[in-house]
Design a protein around this motif. Structure first.
Motif, PDB file in Angstrom:
ATOM      1  N   ASN A  54       4.616 -54.063 -15.276  1.00  0.00           N
ATOM      2  CA  ASN A  54       3.595 -52.744 -15.718  1.00  0.00           C
ATOM      3  C   ASN A  54       2.012 -53.495 -15.955  1.00  0.00           C
ATOM      4  O   ASN A  54       1.124 -53.390 -16.656  1.00  0.00           O
ATOM      5  CB  ASN A  54       3.983 -53.148 -17.493  1.00  0.00           C
ATOM      6  CG  ASN A  54       3.620 -52.970 -18.501  1.00  0.00           C
ATOM      7  OD1 ASN A  54       3.398 -51.786 -18.358  1.00  0.00           O
ATOM      8  ND2 ASN A  54       3.890 -53.226 -19.796  1.00  0.00           N
ATOM      9  N   ARG A  89       7.391 -43.469 -17.551  1.00  0.00           N
ATOM     10  CA  ARG A  89       7.279 -44.925 -18.674  1.00  0.00           C
ATOM     11  C   ARG A  89       8.707 -45.229 -19.683  1.00  0.00           C
ATOM     12  O   ARG A  89       8.540 -46.407 -19.775  1.00  0.00           O
ATOM     13  CB  ARG A  89       6.414 -44.593 -19.834  1.00  0.00           C
ATOM     14  CG  ARG A  89       6.188 -45.122 -21.150  1.00  0.00           C
ATOM     15  CD  ARG A  89       5.330 -44.011 -22.167  1.00  0.00           C
ATOM     16  NE  ARG A  89       5.016 -45.136 -23.909  1.00  0.00           N
ATOM     17  CZ  ARG A  89       4.771 -44.054 -25.013  1.00  0.00           C
ATOM     18  NH1 ARG A  89       5.357 -43.081 -25.106  1.00  0.00           N
ATOM     19  NH2 ARG A  89       5.064 -45.344 -25.374  1.00  0.00           N
ATOM     20  N   SER A 141      10.140 -48.726 -18.806  1.00  0.00           N
ATOM     21  CA  SER A 141      10.880 -49.882 -20.008  1.00  0.00           C
ATOM     22  C   SER A 141      12.070 -50.414 -20.352  1.00  0.00           C
ATOM     23  O   SER A 141      12.472 -51.368 -20.241  1.00  0.00           O
ATOM     24  CB  SER A 141      11.013 -48.826 -21.345  1.00  0.00           C
ATOM     25  OG  SER A 141      11.436 -48.772 -22.620  1.00  0.00           O
ATOM     26  N   ILE A 176      11.914 -53.486 -21.803  1.00  0.00           N
ATOM     27  CA  ILE A 176      10.941 -53.682 -23.109  1.00  0.00           C
ATOM     28  C   ILE A 176      10.485 -52.496 -23.848  1.00  0.00           C
ATOM     29  O   ILE A 176      11.055 -51.361 -23.234  1.00  0.00           O
ATOM     30  CB  ILE A 176       9.209 -54.228 -22.538  1.00  0.00           C
ATOM     31  CG1 ILE A 176       8.846 -53.474 -21.420  1.00  0.00           C
ATOM     32  CG2 ILE A 176       9.106 -55.444 -22.045  1.00  0.00           C
ATOM     33  CD1 ILE A 176       7.694 -53.201 -20.961  1.00  0.00           C
ATOM     34  N   GLY A 177      10.332 -52.575 -24.563  1.00  0.00           N
ATOM     35  CA  GLY A 177      10.188 -51.026 -25.700  1.00  0.00           C
ATOM     36  C   GLY A 177       9.750 -50.077 -25.619  1.00  0.00           C
ATOM     37  O   GLY A 177       8.212 -50.496 -23.641  1.00  0.00           O
ATOM     38  N   ARG A 206       6.977 -48.454 -26.791  1.00  0.00           N
ATOM     39  CA  ARG A 206       5.199 -49.002 -26.801  1.00  0.00           C
ATOM     40  C   ARG A 206       5.027 -50.395 -26.453  1.00  0.00           C
ATOM     41  O   ARG A 206       3.235 -50.189 -26.271  1.00  0.00           O
ATOM     42  CB  ARG A 206       5.299 -49.025 -28.638  1.00  0.00           C
ATOM     43  CG  ARG A 206       5.316 -48.211 -29.249  1.00  0.00           C
ATOM     44  CD  ARG A 206       5.488 -48.902 -30.951  1.00  0.00           C
ATOM     45  NE  ARG A 206       6.006 -47.016 -31.230  1.00  0.00           N
ATOM     46  CZ  ARG A 206       4.969 -46.414 -32.229  1.00  0.00           C
ATOM     47  NH1 ARG A 206       4.296 -47.801 -32.913  1.00  0.00           N
ATOM     48  NH2 ARG A 206       5.972 -45.727 -32.951  1.00  0.00           N
ATOM     49  N   LYS A 207       5.179 -50.841 -25.371  1.00  0.00           N
ATOM     50  CA  LYS A 207       4.815 -52.160 -25.027  1.00  0.00           C
ATOM     51  C   LYS A 207       4.124 -51.510 -23.243  1.00  0.00           C
ATOM     52  O   LYS A 207       3.732 -52.124 -22.909  1.00  0.00           O
ATOM     53  CB  LYS A 207       6.004 -52.979 -24.733  1.00  0.00           C
ATOM     54  CG  LYS A 207       5.952 -53.632 -25.798  1.00  0.00           C
ATOM     55  CD  LYS A 207       5.598 -54.965 -26.863  1.00  0.00           C
ATOM     56  CE  LYS A 207       5.919 -55.367 -27.372  1.00  0.00           C
ATOM     57  NZ  LYS A 207       4.639 -56.581 -28.444  1.00  0.00           N
ATOM     58  N   HIS A 244       1.999 -50.034 -20.489  1.00  0.00           N
ATOM     59  CA  HIS A 244       0.630 -49.824 -21.109  1.00  0.00           C
ATOM     60  C   HIS A 244       0.189 -48.751 -20.048  1.00  0.00           C
ATOM     61  O   HIS A 244      -0.664 -48.016 -19.575  1.00  0.00           O
ATOM     62  CB  HIS A 244      -0.390 -50.530 -20.094  1.00  0.00           C
ATOM     63  CG  HIS A 244       0.088 -52.196 -20.130  1.00  0.00           C
ATOM     64  ND1 HIS A 244      -1.188 -52.697 -21.777  1.00  0.00           N
ATOM     65  CD2 HIS A 244       0.876 -52.889 -19.585  1.00  0.00           C
ATOM     66  CE1 HIS A 244      -0.260 -53.694 -21.409  1.00  0.00           C
ATOM     67  NE2 HIS A 244       0.410 -53.704 -19.912  1.00  0.00           N
TER      68      HIS A 244
END
Length: 128
Positions: A6, A86, A90, A95-96, A98-99, A101
């Motif tokens: 990320n 994205r 994820s 990870i979600g 929204r996490k 960047h």
């Protein structure tokens, strides 16, 4: 395959790899779609479940859950590819969405393709 992280550096590599994969698939007369992109990048690790999860997280009108719809080139329609990358980050990192960047993902696009228009150029700013 680029190690999925990320970070800005990883995002630049993913954008460049996406364009190289488009050219590779075109040379092989294969469809430039999520399924073929992920199979090209991950080989046997790109299971149907993995592809479905990436498609599900990136889903919008253009990206179907089957992953077989032809995508336009990244330089023509970068927002669709931004959602794909994205979702890939994820799912790969667990990870979600929204996490991930997003500002760095957008900045990476501008670094990978310096002659192109930035992805978020049409964003409206909130009045003060």
């Amino acid at each position: 395959m680029v190690k999925i992280e990320n970070t800005l550096e990883c995002f630049v590599q993913l954008w460049l790899k996406l364009e190289r994969t488009r050219q590779l698939l075109a040379g092989q007369h294969k469809r430039f779609c999520i399924s073929n992109i992920l199979r090209s990048w991950f080989g046997l690790r790109a299971t149907s479940d993995f592809i479905w999860e990436v498609c599900f997280r990136a889903s919008n009108d253009e990206l179907t859950l089957g992953g077989m719809d032809i995508l336009p080139p990244p330089l023509v329609s970068p927002r669709k590819h931004r959602e794909l990358l994205r979702a890939l980050v994820s799912v790969s990192l667990g990870i979600g969405m929204r996490k991930v960047h997003l500002p760095q993902l957008d900045k990476a696009y501008s670094q990978a393709f310096p002659g192109s228009t930035a992805i978020n150029v049409n964003k409206k700013k909130k009045p003060l």
